[in-house]
Design a protein around this motif. Structure first.
Motif, PDB file in Angstrom:
ATOM      1  N   HIS B  34       1.264  -1.583   0.200  1.00 21.64           N
ATOM      2  CA  HIS B  34      -0.129   0.619   0.215  1.00 21.64           C
ATOM      3  C   HIS B  34       0.825   0.914  -0.007  1.00 21.64           C
ATOM      4  CE1 HIS B  34      -2.895  -3.389   1.038  1.00 21.64           C
ATOM      5  NE2 HIS B  34      -2.334  -3.572   1.480  1.00 21.64           N
ATOM      6  N   SER B  35       2.272   0.974   0.563  1.00 23.82           N
ATOM      7  CA  SER B  35       2.908   1.653   0.100  1.00 23.82           C
ATOM      8  C   SER B  35       3.236   2.608  -1.427  1.00 23.82           C
ATOM      9  CB  SER B  35       4.230   1.237   0.661  1.00 23.82           C
ATOM     10  OG  SER B  35       4.322   1.633   1.699  1.00 23.82           O
ATOM     11  N   SER B  36       2.482   3.919  -2.366  1.00 25.44           N
ATOM     12  CA  SER B  36       2.246   3.478  -3.189  1.00 25.44           C
ATOM     13  C   SER B  36       3.158   4.901  -3.923  1.00 25.44           C
ATOM     14  CB  SER B  36       1.962   4.090  -3.777  1.00 25.44           C
ATOM     15  OG  SER B  36       0.933   5.557  -2.763  1.00 25.44           O
ATOM     16  N   THR B  37       4.508   5.423  -2.501  1.00 24.60           N
ATOM     17  CA  THR B  37       5.438   6.589  -2.890  1.00 24.60           C
ATOM     18  C   THR B  37       6.453   6.246  -3.027  1.00 24.60           C
ATOM     19  OG1 THR B  37       5.571   6.211  -0.465  1.00 24.60           O
ATOM     20  CG2 THR B  37       4.652   8.251  -0.677  1.00 24.60           C
ATOM     21  N   HIS B  38       7.249   5.022  -2.829  1.00 21.36           N
ATOM     22  CA  HIS B  38       8.631   4.478  -4.026  1.00 21.36           C
ATOM     23  C   HIS B  38       7.737   2.777  -4.256  1.00 21.36           C
ATOM     24  CE1 HIS B  38       7.967   1.589  -0.340  1.00 21.36           C
ATOM     25  NE2 HIS B  38       7.819   2.951   0.718  1.00 21.36           N
ATOM     26  N   ILE B  39       9.780   2.621  -5.079  1.00 21.74           N
ATOM     27  CA  ILE B  39       9.388   1.731  -5.730  1.00 21.74           C
ATOM     28  C   ILE B  39       9.494   0.251  -5.117  1.00 21.74           C
ATOM     29  CG2 ILE B  39      12.144   1.377  -4.988  1.00 21.74           C
ATOM     30  CD1 ILE B  39      10.068   0.203  -8.326  1.00 21.74           C
ATOM     31  N   ALA B  40       9.694  -0.251  -3.842  1.00 19.61           N
ATOM     32  CA  ALA B  40       9.876  -1.009  -2.998  1.00 19.61           C
ATOM     33  C   ALA B  40       7.835  -1.919  -2.881  1.00 19.61           C
ATOM     34  CB  ALA B  40      10.313  -1.114  -1.853  1.00 19.61           C
ATOM     35  N   GLY B  41       7.645  -0.653  -2.862  1.00 23.78           N
ATOM     36  CA  GLY B  41       5.860  -0.833  -2.245  1.00 23.78           C
ATOM     37  C   GLY B  41       5.265  -1.091  -3.824  1.00 23.78           C
ATOM     38  N   THR B  42       5.847  -0.709  -5.115  1.00 26.86           N
ATOM     39  CA  THR B  42       5.079  -0.516  -6.022  1.00 26.86           C
ATOM     40  C   THR B  42       5.017  -1.957  -6.902  1.00 26.86           C
ATOM     41  OG1 THR B  42       6.004   1.384  -6.911  1.00 26.86           O
ATOM     42  CG2 THR B  42       4.598   0.333  -8.148  1.00 26.86           C
ATOM     43  N   ILE B  43       6.120  -2.123  -6.571  1.00 32.71           N
ATOM     44  CA  ILE B  43       6.747  -3.673  -6.796  1.00 32.71           C
ATOM     45  C   ILE B  43       6.008  -4.705  -6.229  1.00 32.71           C
ATOM     46  CG2 ILE B  43       8.342  -6.333  -6.715  1.00 32.71           C
ATOM     47  CD1 ILE B  43      10.441  -3.548  -6.977  1.00 32.71           C
ATOM     48  N   ALA B  44       5.776  -4.932  -5.078  1.00 32.66           N
ATOM     49  CA  ALA B  44       4.135  -5.589  -4.227  1.00 32.66           C
ATOM     50  C   ALA B  44       3.327  -5.358  -4.209  1.00 32.66           C
ATOM     51  CB  ALA B  44       4.422  -5.256  -3.044  1.00 32.66           C
ATOM     52  N   HIS B  45       2.926  -4.350  -4.723  1.00 34.09           N
ATOM     53  CA  HIS B  45       1.230  -4.048  -5.662  1.00 34.09           C
ATOM     54  C   HIS B  45       1.118  -4.903  -6.728  1.00 34.09           C
ATOM     55  CE1 HIS B  45      -2.043  -1.719  -6.275  1.00 34.09           C
ATOM     56  NE2 HIS B  45      -1.642  -1.518  -7.158  1.00 34.09           N
ATOM     57  N   LYS B  46       2.593  -4.566  -7.304  1.00 32.00           N
ATOM     58  CA  LYS B  46       1.869  -5.497  -8.760  1.00 32.00           C
ATOM     59  C   LYS B  46       1.617  -6.723  -8.281  1.00 32.00           C
ATOM     60  CE  LYS B  46       3.861  -2.684 -11.913  1.00 32.00           C
ATOM     61  NZ  LYS B  46       5.012  -1.496 -13.000  1.00 32.00           N
ATOM     62  N   ILE B 209      -4.559 -17.458   4.471  1.00 33.96           N
ATOM     63  CA  ILE B 209      -4.860 -16.396   3.123  1.00 33.96           C
ATOM     64  C   ILE B 209      -6.189 -17.093   2.473  1.00 33.96           C
ATOM     65  CG2 ILE B 209      -3.945 -17.555   1.606  1.00 33.96           C
ATOM     66  CD1 ILE B 209      -4.245 -14.130   1.512  1.00 33.96           C
ATOM     67  N   GLY B 210      -7.321 -15.638   1.986  1.00 35.00           N
ATOM     68  CA  GLY B 210      -7.867 -16.329   1.407  1.00 35.00           C
ATOM     69  C   GLY B 210      -8.888 -15.244   0.504  1.00 35.00           C
ATOM     70  N   ALA B 211      -9.822 -15.790   0.240  1.00 36.33           N
ATOM     71  CA  ALA B 211     -11.074 -14.300  -0.674  1.00 36.33           C
ATOM     72  C   ALA B 211     -11.627 -14.857  -0.574  1.00 36.33           C
ATOM     73  CB  ALA B 211      -9.658 -13.938  -2.015  1.00 36.33           C
ATOM     74  N   LEU B 212     -12.507 -13.201  -0.559  1.00 39.83           N
ATOM     75  CA  LEU B 212     -14.004 -13.201  -1.136  1.00 39.83           C
ATOM     76  C   LEU B 212     -13.725 -12.043  -2.295  1.00 39.83           C
ATOM     77  CD1 LEU B 212     -17.085 -13.338   0.167  1.00 39.83           C
ATOM     78  CD2 LEU B 212     -16.271 -11.037   1.186  1.00 39.83           C
ATOM     79  N   TYR B 213     -14.628 -13.044  -3.537  1.00 40.00           N
ATOM     80  CA  TYR B 213     -15.914 -12.269  -4.936  1.00 40.00           C
ATOM     81  C   TYR B 213     -16.750 -11.710  -4.219  1.00 40.00           C
ATOM     82  CZ  TYR B 213     -18.697 -12.314  -8.328  1.00 40.00           C
ATOM     83  OH  TYR B 213     -18.809 -10.749  -9.793  1.00 40.00           O
ATOM     84  N   VAL B 214     -16.683 -10.414  -4.982  1.00 39.18           N
ATOM     85  CA  VAL B 214     -17.853  -9.324  -4.086  1.00 39.18           C
ATOM     86  C   VAL B 214     -18.317  -8.998  -5.147  1.00 39.18           C
ATOM     87  CG1 VAL B 214     -18.617  -7.448  -3.055  1.00 39.18           C
ATOM     88  CG2 VAL B 214     -16.786  -9.066  -2.048  1.00 39.18           C
ATOM     89  N   ARG B 215     -19.188  -8.777  -5.881  1.00 40.95           N
ATOM     90  CA  ARG B 215     -19.828  -8.310  -7.005  1.00 40.95           C
ATOM     91  C   ARG B 215     -19.373  -6.635  -6.682  1.00 40.95           C
ATOM     92  NH1 ARG B 215     -24.508  -7.692  -8.851  1.00 40.95           N
ATOM     93  NH2 ARG B 215     -25.452  -8.448  -7.301  1.00 40.95           N
ATOM     94  N   ARG B 236     -11.676  -5.020   3.854  1.00 41.82           N
ATOM     95  CA  ARG B 236     -10.824  -5.944   4.769  1.00 41.82           C
ATOM     96  C   ARG B 236      -9.546  -4.773   4.868  1.00 41.82           C
ATOM     97  NH1 ARG B 236      -6.392  -8.911   7.006  1.00 41.82           N
ATOM     98  NH2 ARG B 236      -7.010 -10.409   7.385  1.00 41.82           N
ATOM     99  N   SER B 237      -9.802  -4.190   6.323  1.00 44.18           N
ATOM    100  CA  SER B 237      -8.216  -2.920   6.563  1.00 44.18           C
ATOM    101  C   SER B 237      -7.271  -3.964   6.945  1.00 44.18           C
ATOM    102  CB  SER B 237      -8.850  -2.597   7.799  1.00 44.18           C
ATOM    103  OG  SER B 237      -9.747  -0.659   7.233  1.00 44.18           O
ATOM    104  N   GLY B 238      -6.010  -3.566   6.274  1.00 43.75           N
ATOM    105  CA  GLY B 238      -5.210  -4.064   7.603  1.00 43.75           C
ATOM    106  C   GLY B 238      -4.142  -4.702   5.599  1.00 43.75           C
ATOM    107  N   THR B 239      -3.192  -4.479   6.046  1.00 46.14           N
ATOM    108  CA  THR B 239      -1.310  -4.491   5.328  1.00 46.14           C
ATOM    109  C   THR B 239      -1.777  -5.915   4.606  1.00 46.14           C
ATOM    110  OG1 THR B 239      -0.570  -2.840   6.230  1.00 46.14           O
ATOM    111  CG2 THR B 239       0.548  -4.667   5.559  1.00 46.14           C
ATOM    112  N   LEU B 240      -2.212  -6.126   3.308  1.00 44.39           N
ATOM    113  CA  LEU B 240      -1.908  -7.517   3.304  1.00 44.39           C
ATOM    114  C   LEU B 240      -0.686  -8.459   2.976  1.00 44.39           C
ATOM    115  CD1 LEU B 240      -3.899  -6.566  -0.453  1.00 44.39           C
ATOM    116  CD2 LEU B 240      -4.314  -7.116   1.128  1.00 44.39           C
TER     117      LEU B 240
END
Lengths: 134, 393
Positions: B34-46, B209-215, B236-240
């Protein structure tokens, strides 16, 4: 479920499995428990002329603890008088087998099976009256 | 002692390929997604967005943003039921579910009952499939949610999701399904539902880990269970947990690639297993439906013997039973109780779970071991003796 060596010994190689002739006047039979509860013990004793239990047989539908409890109690009551056999308490069975608390009811069922088989024997002997034992 | 694992409905081992994919995201690519200000965050986000895509591809939905990561299907089910209930309370206060749901669905519904909801359970037929006519009659204007398990974890029966979907759509009622047991085993189309719960560890992914599909269109409103930074669309708040998300994604990708072949392999292994048991033992019953079931989940009841005693004879094989003696509460399986009025069916049951790493040799060994054990235990069973006497007469 982790069972003690004593349980596994009797589960793997139970002594006294079988049936006696229900019609024999010297034989007392009991069936305790219910299939819907997951435990059924059928226990039979044969009493000799000296009032001693000369043979004890069982068949059990149930878990390892139920099988071991019924096997152990038949080992214990053989050679005892009916009076002595009635003194065996479920707690002794549970302790000997180191049954986990959740399995204590299996030993209760085994004690009940012995009591009822003795009662059946006397009921038959006394022509429907369940004699001195009670 | 070499153990054989045949309890794939309880959990599955994490596939090595999944683990390999996850490893870099622990120590090397560790940025906060969720850190969009630097490359470390962006790679994880991708990496996370790739996983979202892999999951959405497997469940046939177009927009990966409809996927919300959770800690597992227990959480997904809790969010779906409580989230819908609390968001739509003003529109109605009735939830329809079934008696053969996973505990987390049943308990979530119980919690909503305490908040004033009417919880109605649609009856289940003897084959483990819900009664569709009954469902049709139960869904009314007060109903806000129908939650039916896609594939039951004990008997493996597949519910008629398409028909349930139609009934719900016709009445404008939200439809949630717990799909933990079915993802990656047969093709699943989440767009038939409004909410779908997914689990990682039931599909050769990691635990936790799990997921919820939410239309999203039209949007399903979900009141979150807890509050925080508003991640995952505020649901669902919280760092992924990046490595876990990557693992779930990879698990879905592998499942999608191998599903077709694996499904047939397991169906053949399972059918062979059932046939061998039935050919060698009388009075064995298959619980659930012979046709409408996922391959790999075999639930059998062996007349005259108790499940825990049966498993005790094969300590080298990992299996499970619906018998009361195997549960901490000493109550038999409520799923088996729901499909049969004979309680002993549950006590005498054994669930055999085949999966990705099950071999023919293992199937041969375990089936032979079961046959041998059943014969041994029937010989000391008063119920079997009774059976036998009745037959002789």
């Amino acid at each position: 479920m982790e069972y003690s060596k004593e349980v596994m010994l009797r589960y793997n190689n139970p002594q006294n499995v079988g049936s006696l002739d229900e019609m024999d006047p010297d034989v007392g039979t009991s069936v305790v428990g219910a299939p819907s509860c997951g435990d059924v013990i059928k226990l039979q004793i044969k009493v000799d002329e000296n009032g001693k239990i000369s043979e004890a047989k069982f068949k059990t539908f149930g878990c390892g603890a139920a099988i071991a409890s019924s096997a152990l109690i038949t080992e214990w009551i053989r050679g005892k008088s009916t009076e002595e056999a009635k003194q065996i308490k479920n707690k002794e069975v549970a302790e000997y087998l180191s049954l986990p608390p959740i399995k204590a009811h299996c030993s209760v069922l085994a004690e009940e099976a012995v009591d009822k088989a003795i009662k059946d024997y006397f009921t038959k002997k006394n022509g429907g009256v369940d004699g001195k034992i009670n | 002692m070499k153990t054989i694992y045949m309890d794939y409905q309880a959990t599955t081992p994490c596939d090595r390929r999944v683990l390999d994919e996850m490893i870099p995201y622990f120590c090397d690519i560790f940025g906060n997604p969720h850190s969009s200000t630097h490359i470390a965050g962006t790679i994880a986000h991708k990496a996370i967005e790739k996983a979202r895509k892999q999951i959405s591809d497997l469940i046939m939905i177009e927009d990966p943003n409809d996927i919300v990561f959770t800690s597992g299907s227990t959480e997904s089910n809790n969010i779906a039921i409580q989230g819908v209930a609390r968001s739509y309370k003003l529109e109605g206060a009735k939830i329809i579910t079934s008696p053969i749901e996973h505990k987390c669905v049943l308990e979530s519904c119980e919690a909503m009952k305490r908040e004033g909801f009417d919880i109605v359970k649609v009856p289940v037929l003897e084959n483990g499939i819900i009664d569709l006519n009954a469902l049709e009659n139960l869904v009314d204007d007060k109903t806000v949610l129908v939650s039916i398990i896609f594939v039951n974890n004990e008997i493996g029966t597949i519910q008629p999701i398409e028909e349930i979907s139609k009934i719900c759509r016709k009445r404008g009622v939200l439809f949630h399904t717990d799909a933990s047991q079915v993802i990656g085993k047969i093709p699943v189309d989440a767009s038939l539902t409004d909410l779908m719960s997914i689990s990682g560890h039931k599909t050769y992914g990691p635990k936790g880990i799990g997921a919820l599909y939410v239309r999203a269109k039209p949007r399903v409103k979900l009141m979150p269970l807890f509050w925080g930074g508003g991640q995952e669309r505020g649901i669902r708040s919280g760092t992924l947990p990046t490595p876990l998300c990557v693992g779930l994604g990879k698990a879905c990708e592998i499942a999608q690639q191998e599903m077709h072949e694996e499904r047939h392999r397991l169906m053949e292994l399972g059918n062979y297993f059932i046939k061998k048991i039935m050919d060698n033992l009388p009075k064995v019953y298959l619980n659930g439906d012979m046709e409408k079931r996922i391959p790999g989940c075999i639930n059998l009841s062996f007349e005259g013997i108790e499940g825990e005693a049966l498993m005790l004879n094969m300590p080298d094989v990992c299996l499970s039973s619906g018998s009361a003696c195997t549960s901490d509460s000493l109550s038999p399986s409520y799923v088996l109780e729901a499909i049969s009025d004979r309680e002993e069916i549950a006590h005498s049951s054994l669930r055999i779970g085949l999966g990705r790493f099950t071999t023919l040799e293992e199937v041969e060994y375990v089936s032979s071991k079961i046959i041998e054990s059943v014969i041994k235990l029937r010989a000391i069973s008063p119920l079997w003796e009774e059976q036998w006497n009745i037959q002789k007469k």
